[in-house]
Structure formats: structure tokens, C-alpha cells
Design a protein around this motif. Structure first.
Motif, mmCIF file in Angstrom:
data_model
loop_
_atom_site.group_PDB
_atom_site.id
_atom_site.type_symbol
_atom_site.label_atom_id
_atom_site.label_comp_id
_atom_site.label_asym_id
_atom_site.label_seq_id
_atom_site.Cartn_x
_atom_site.Cartn_y
_atom_site.Cartn_z
ATOM 1 N N LEU A 121 -36.222 -2.372 4.107
ATOM 2 C CA LEU A 121 -37.542 -2.995 4.241
ATOM 3 C C LEU A 121 -37.421 -4.083 5.296
ATOM 4 C CD1 LEU A 121 -40.369 -2.860 2.848
ATOM 5 C CD2 LEU A 121 -39.583 -4.674 1.321
ATOM 6 N N ARG A 122 -38.312 -4.056 6.285
ATOM 7 C CA ARG A 122 -38.177 -5.018 7.378
ATOM 8 C C ARG A 122 -39.530 -5.408 7.970
ATOM 9 N NH1 ARG A 122 -34.040 -7.120 9.717
ATOM 10 N NH2 ARG A 122 -34.201 -8.075 11.772
ATOM 11 N N GLN A 123 -39.635 -6.691 8.323
ATOM 12 C CA GLN A 123 -40.777 -7.173 9.082
ATOM 13 C C GLN A 123 -40.511 -6.925 10.564
ATOM 14 O OE1 GLN A 123 -41.270 -11.448 9.648
ATOM 15 N NE2 GLN A 123 -43.406 -11.301 8.988
ATOM 16 N N LEU A 124 -41.532 -6.509 11.299
ATOM 17 C CA LEU A 124 -41.374 -6.272 12.728
ATOM 18 C C LEU A 124 -42.549 -6.841 13.496
ATOM 19 C CD1 LEU A 124 -42.208 -2.568 13.624
ATOM 20 C CD2 LEU A 124 -42.500 -3.446 11.333
ATOM 21 N N ARG A 125 -42.314 -7.200 14.749
ATOM 22 C CA ARG A 125 -43.346 -7.794 15.605
ATOM 23 C C ARG A 125 -44.236 -6.700 16.158
ATOM 24 N NH1 ARG A 125 -46.927 -11.056 17.294
ATOM 25 N NH2 ARG A 125 -46.440 -12.819 18.628
#
Length: 257
Positions: A121-125
Motif C-alpha cells: 500500500l503506497r501513497q503516490l504523487r
């Protein structure tokens, strides 16, 4: 983070330098060759730094603004919100081999019953021209032996304040799937000892989708509403990459007839 602000003295120095280089440009055809060679070398050094400032500024200013809550809202909305994960950078931007109940930020948590969690699970720009949210979320699932996988989003107290059965609650999202799966949205409303649940299928055939929940068909006790949250439920998620470029909420009262 230090924010550099240009004061009166800096602006005066910059304007003086601009006038000086403007004069040199105007007189370049008449300048002594030795002086002209020196001016050319200094101009090249200056141009390299100016090009770097322009390049970085163009790239950063083209991206969605961090922290923005700007997005289209249905007419008559009395509350609207975008969770922090889609607004600004998180202290911990990603998780690997994610166990159940793990949180990404303060408002988003992942739930599953997979004994071997091959999940990331990852936040990305966000960088696309159409993106309004500054950030998105990527969920990668490899081997999955569990029976359910869901993403829970806690809403703030304002979402439940004054909530009644005359309200429509709307969820908008931008979904990108490596391969098509079924996604369901379940709205949960805690009122006293009871929890109302409404389930809608998310129409993933479109990139930009929305679902609406009509509270008229619930047994909601309006005087005892405590909190509200959303579950996004992913069916057969194995060997897939799911990106939510944006996720927004709004509510409005149903038109009177």
C-alpha cells in the motif's frame, strides 16, 4: 522547510541586475572582444541557473496543489471533504506485507483475512493534467488466499453532524485497474448501538465514477448519529494493481417534492 520570500532589497538587486544585462545586450555589438568574452562566460553561468529555476518551477507548478480541497460538488452540498491521504504527503508514505488493520495516515486502514499478506500500500504523487488531488493511493496485491480485502476510510465528525434521512451521500473517485475486478462501496453509519449499512457497486467501467447513498431507505435514528465511515471492498484482488487517484465525499439534502 525554509520558505524563501523575496524582500524589497532582493527585488531591488534583481531589477538592477536585469537593467545591467539589458544594457549589455544592447551594447554587445559595440563591446570590446575581450570584455564581450568575459560577459558571455558570465551570461552562460547565469543562464544555467535561470534555466534550472524555470525547469523546476514549471514542473512543480504544473502539479496539483498540495492540501487542496478543490473538487466539483453537487449543487446544494452542505458538506464536502477529501481525506488527507489524497491531499498531502504522509509521514509514512507506504507499507509492505501489510497486516490487517494497518493504517496509512490517520483516516485510511486496510482490512483482510489473508494469512500471508503479499500486499503493498503506497501513497503516490499525482502528475496528470486531469488530476485535482495532489496525491493518489496504489494498492498492489500479489498472491491472495483470503476471503475479503477492504479499505476503510474514517470520515470526520462534520460528516455526521446534522445528518438525516433526507440526505444523499455521494462518493466520487478516479480508479485505475491493472485488470477489471468488482469493487463495492459500503457506507456505515453508527447511531447509538446500531449501525446502518448501505452497499453500492462501483461502476469501474469508467475511470471517473461516483456512487450515491440515499438515507431515506434506512432506519437511521437522526438524534443518535455518532460517526460515519466507508468501506471499499475488492473482489478477487489477487495479481492486480489498484490505483485510486482521488477520493472525495459530499452530502446534500434531497430535493423536496
Amino acid at each position: 522547510m525554509t520558505i524563501e520570500r523575496q524582500g524589497w532589497l532582493d527585488r531591488t538587486v534583481d531589477l538592477a541586475a536585469l537593467r545591467r544585462w539589458r544594457r549589455r545586450a544592447r551594447l554587445a555589438w559595440k563591446a570590446d572582444p575581450m570584455a564581450l568574452r568575459d560577459q558571455r562566460n558570465r551570461a552562460r553561468l547565469l543562464r544555467a541557473q535561470l534555466d534550472q529555476v524555470i525547469h523546476v518551477s514549471d514542473a512543480r507548478l504544473a502539479l496539483p496543489m498540495i492540501g487542496t480541497q478543490a473538487f466539483p460538488r453537487p449543487r446544494g452540498s452542505d458538506w464536502a471533504w477529501r481525506p488527507e491521504l489524497w491531499c498531502g504527503p504522509l509521514a509514512v508514505p507506504g507499507l509492505a506485507s501489510v497486516p490487517s488493520k494497518s493504517k496509512l495516515g490517520a483516516e485510511v486502514a486496510l482490512f483482510h483475512d489473508c494469512p500471508r499478506a503479499e500486499i503493498a500500500l503506497r501513497q503516490l504523487r499525482n502528475t496528470a493534467e486531469r488530476d485535482l488531488a495532489a496525491y493518489g493511493m496504489r494498492l498492489e496485491v500479489f498472491r491472495f488466499d483470503g476471503s475479503y480485502l477492504s479499505l476503510a476510510v474514517d470520515m470526520p465528525e462534520a460528516a455526521a453532524d446534522g445528518l438525516g434521512r433526507e440526505h444523499l451521500v455521494r462518493v466520487d473517485t478516479i480508479v485505475e485497474l491493472e485488470k477489471k475486478i468488482e469493487i463495492f462501496a459500503r457506507l456505515n453509519i453508527r447511531h447509538g448501538p446500531n449501525t446502518e449499512q448501505i452497499v453500492r457497486e462501483v461502476p469501474v467501467q469508467d475511470a471517473e465514477v461516483f456512487v450515491e447513498f440515499d438515507l431515506a431507505y434506512t432506519k437511521l435514528n437522526e438524534k443518535r448519529v455518532e460517526r460515519m465511515w466507508l468501506d471499499l471492498i475488492f473482489e478477487s484482488p489477487q495479481m492486480n494493481q489498484i490505483i485510486l487517484r482521488d477520493l472525495t465525499f459530499s452530502r446534500r439534502k434531497r430535493a423536496a417534492f
